[in-house]
Write a protein that holds these residues in place. Structure first.
Motif, PDB file in Angstrom:
ATOM      1  N   LEU A  34       0.834  -1.205   0.000  1.00 34.77           N
ATOM      2  CA  LEU A  34       0.000   0.000   0.000  1.00 34.77           C
ATOM      3  C   LEU A  34       0.867   1.253   0.000  1.00 34.77           C
ATOM      4  CD1 LEU A  34      -2.903   1.040   0.135  1.00 34.77           C
ATOM      5  CD2 LEU A  34      -2.727   0.956   2.609  1.00 34.77           C
ATOM      6  N   SER A  35       0.491   2.205  -0.821  1.00 35.94           N
ATOM      7  CA  SER A  35       1.226   3.456  -0.946  1.00 35.94           C
ATOM      8  C   SER A  35       0.392   4.604  -0.392  1.00 35.94           C
ATOM      9  CB  SER A  35       1.535   3.702  -2.425  1.00 35.94           C
ATOM     10  OG  SER A  35       2.168   4.932  -2.599  1.00 35.94           O
ATOM     11  N   ALA A  36       1.061   5.659   0.025  1.00 38.30           N
ATOM     12  CA  ALA A  36       0.354   6.844   0.533  1.00 38.30           C
ATOM     13  C   ALA A  36      -0.143   7.731  -0.599  1.00 38.30           C
ATOM     14  CB  ALA A  36       1.261   7.644   1.455  1.00 38.30           C
ATOM     15  N   LYS A  37       0.380   7.515  -1.798  1.00 40.40           N
ATOM     16  CA  LYS A  37      -0.051   8.275  -2.963  1.00 40.40           C
ATOM     17  C   LYS A  37       0.246   7.439  -4.206  1.00 40.40           C
ATOM     18  CE  LYS A  37       4.223  10.829  -3.586  1.00 40.40           C
ATOM     19  NZ  LYS A  37       4.786  12.130  -3.902  1.00 40.40           N
ATOM     20  N   THR A  38      -0.357   7.839  -5.312  1.00 44.50           N
ATOM     21  CA  THR A  38      -0.160   7.113  -6.569  1.00 44.50           C
ATOM     22  C   THR A  38       0.046   8.111  -7.702  1.00 44.50           C
ATOM     23  OG1 THR A  38      -2.511   7.107  -7.113  1.00 44.50           O
ATOM     24  CG2 THR A  38      -1.685   5.225  -5.836  1.00 44.50           C
ATOM     25  N   GLU A  39       0.337   7.583  -8.861  1.00 42.93           N
ATOM     26  CA  GLU A  39       0.476   8.436 -10.034  1.00 42.93           C
ATOM     27  C   GLU A  39      -0.831   9.189 -10.310  1.00 42.93           C
ATOM     28  OE1 GLU A  39       1.298   7.811 -14.763  1.00 42.93           O
ATOM     29  OE2 GLU A  39       2.345   6.486 -13.368  1.00 42.93           O
ATOM     30  N   LYS A  40      -1.961   8.498 -10.137  1.00 41.02           N
ATOM     31  CA  LYS A  40      -3.275   9.142 -10.350  1.00 41.02           C
ATOM     32  C   LYS A  40      -3.507  10.273  -9.354  1.00 41.02           C
ATOM     33  CE  LYS A  40      -5.502   6.467 -13.422  1.00 41.02           C
ATOM     34  NZ  LYS A  40      -5.840   6.902 -14.731  1.00 41.02           N
ATOM     35  N   SER A  41      -3.157  10.040  -8.080  1.00 40.20           N
ATOM     36  CA  SER A  41      -3.365  11.097  -7.086  1.00 40.20           C
ATOM     37  C   SER A  41      -2.437  12.278  -7.353  1.00 40.20           C
ATOM     38  CB  SER A  41      -3.190  10.569  -5.657  1.00 40.20           C
ATOM     39  OG  SER A  41      -1.868  10.183  -5.394  1.00 40.20           O
ATOM     40  N   ASP A  42      -1.253  12.011  -7.888  1.00 42.87           N
ATOM     41  CA  ASP A  42      -0.348  13.099  -8.283  1.00 42.87           C
ATOM     42  C   ASP A  42      -0.966  13.940  -9.401  1.00 42.87           C
ATOM     43  OD1 ASP A  42       1.620  12.232  -6.495  1.00 42.87           O
ATOM     44  OD2 ASP A  42       2.755  11.151  -8.030  1.00 42.87           O
ATOM     45  N   ILE A  43      -1.566  13.267 -10.374  1.00 43.37           N
ATOM     46  CA  ILE A  43      -2.181  13.950 -11.515  1.00 43.37           C
ATOM     47  C   ILE A  43      -3.382  14.785 -11.067  1.00 43.37           C
ATOM     48  CG2 ILE A  43      -3.488  13.574 -13.661  1.00 43.37           C
ATOM     49  CD1 ILE A  43      -1.620  11.096 -14.101  1.00 43.37           C
ATOM     50  N   ILE A  44      -4.239  14.196 -10.221  1.00 43.53           N
ATOM     51  CA  ILE A  44      -5.410  14.925  -9.727  1.00 43.53           C
ATOM     52  C   ILE A  44      -4.966  16.112  -8.883  1.00 43.53           C
ATOM     53  CG2 ILE A  44      -7.478  14.789  -8.289  1.00 43.53           C
ATOM     54  CD1 ILE A  44      -7.639  11.802  -9.098  1.00 43.53           C
ATOM     55  N   ASN A  45      -3.969  15.899  -8.041  1.00 42.65           N
ATOM     56  CA  ASN A  45      -3.437  16.978  -7.216  1.00 42.65           C
ATOM     57  C   ASN A  45      -2.960  18.138  -8.082  1.00 42.65           C
ATOM     58  OD1 ASN A  45      -2.239  18.284  -4.854  1.00 42.65           O
ATOM     59  ND2 ASN A  45      -0.305  17.636  -5.751  1.00 42.65           N
ATOM     60  N   LYS A  46      -2.221  17.835  -9.120  1.00 40.71           N
ATOM     61  CA  LYS A  46      -1.707  18.876 -10.023  1.00 40.71           C
ATOM     62  C   LYS A  46      -2.864  19.644 -10.667  1.00 40.71           C
ATOM     63  CE  LYS A  46       1.202  19.666 -14.004  1.00 40.71           C
ATOM     64  NZ  LYS A  46       1.657  19.148 -15.252  1.00 40.71           N
ATOM     65  N   ASP A  47      -3.883  18.912 -11.110  1.00 45.74           N
ATOM     66  CA  ASP A  47      -5.052  19.541 -11.735  1.00 45.74           C
ATOM     67  C   ASP A  47      -5.759  20.470 -10.751  1.00 45.74           C
ATOM     68  OD1 ASP A  47      -7.103  19.576 -14.027  1.00 45.74           O
ATOM     69  OD2 ASP A  47      -8.335  19.023 -12.290  1.00 45.74           O
ATOM     70  N   LEU A  48      -5.946  20.016  -9.519  1.00 44.74           N
ATOM     71  CA  LEU A  48      -6.627  20.847  -8.522  1.00 44.74           C
ATOM     72  C   LEU A  48      -5.822  22.098  -8.198  1.00 44.74           C
ATOM     73  CD1 LEU A  48      -8.051  18.143  -6.109  1.00 44.74           C
ATOM     74  CD2 LEU A  48      -9.325  19.588  -7.695  1.00 44.74           C
ATOM     75  N   LYS A  49      -4.509  21.969  -8.105  1.00 45.13           N
ATOM     76  CA  LYS A  49      -3.664  23.141  -7.835  1.00 45.13           C
ATOM     77  C   LYS A  49      -3.772  24.156  -8.970  1.00 45.13           C
ATOM     78  CE  LYS A  49      -0.674  21.478  -4.397  1.00 45.13           C
ATOM     79  NZ  LYS A  49       0.323  21.973  -3.538  1.00 45.13           N
TER      80      LYS A  49
END
Length: 91
Positions: A34-49
């Motif tokens: 289990l990871s604390a973040k993923t590539e998808k969460s990185d992408i969504i985070n960037k979009d929200l920022k």
């Protein structure tokens, strides 16, 4: 003017487009995978920022994805894994 419900639907659709409107089905065998973040969460985070959300990060986004059912991170031996998998097929 949009109603609160219409705005919430738009936000939900905005986030769900990143997972193709279907929950991600993880195949974790144990918690070490289990990871604390993923590539998808990185992408969504960037979009929200880019949209002006300041108090958000990839780890927060991944936790949100888990809570709202965008990802099934139960280990495969957990009884909830199968339940979450079945419920995602009904959407």
């Amino acid at each position: 003017m949009q109603t609160r419900h219409e705005i919430q639907d738009t936000r939900y659709e905005c986030i769900c487009k990143f997972v193709g409107q279907k929950p991600i089905q993880s195949r974790l065998r144990n918690f070490k995978e289990l990871s604390a973040k993923t590539e998808k969460s990185d992408i969504i985070n960037k979009d929200l920022k880019e949209r002006g959300f300041n108090f958000v990060g990839s780890t927060i986004m991944y936790a949100f994805m888990q809570v709202v059912g965008m990802v099934n991170d139960h280990t495969t031996d957990c009884f909830r894994h199968a339940l979450a998998q079945r419920s995602s097929k009904r959407r």
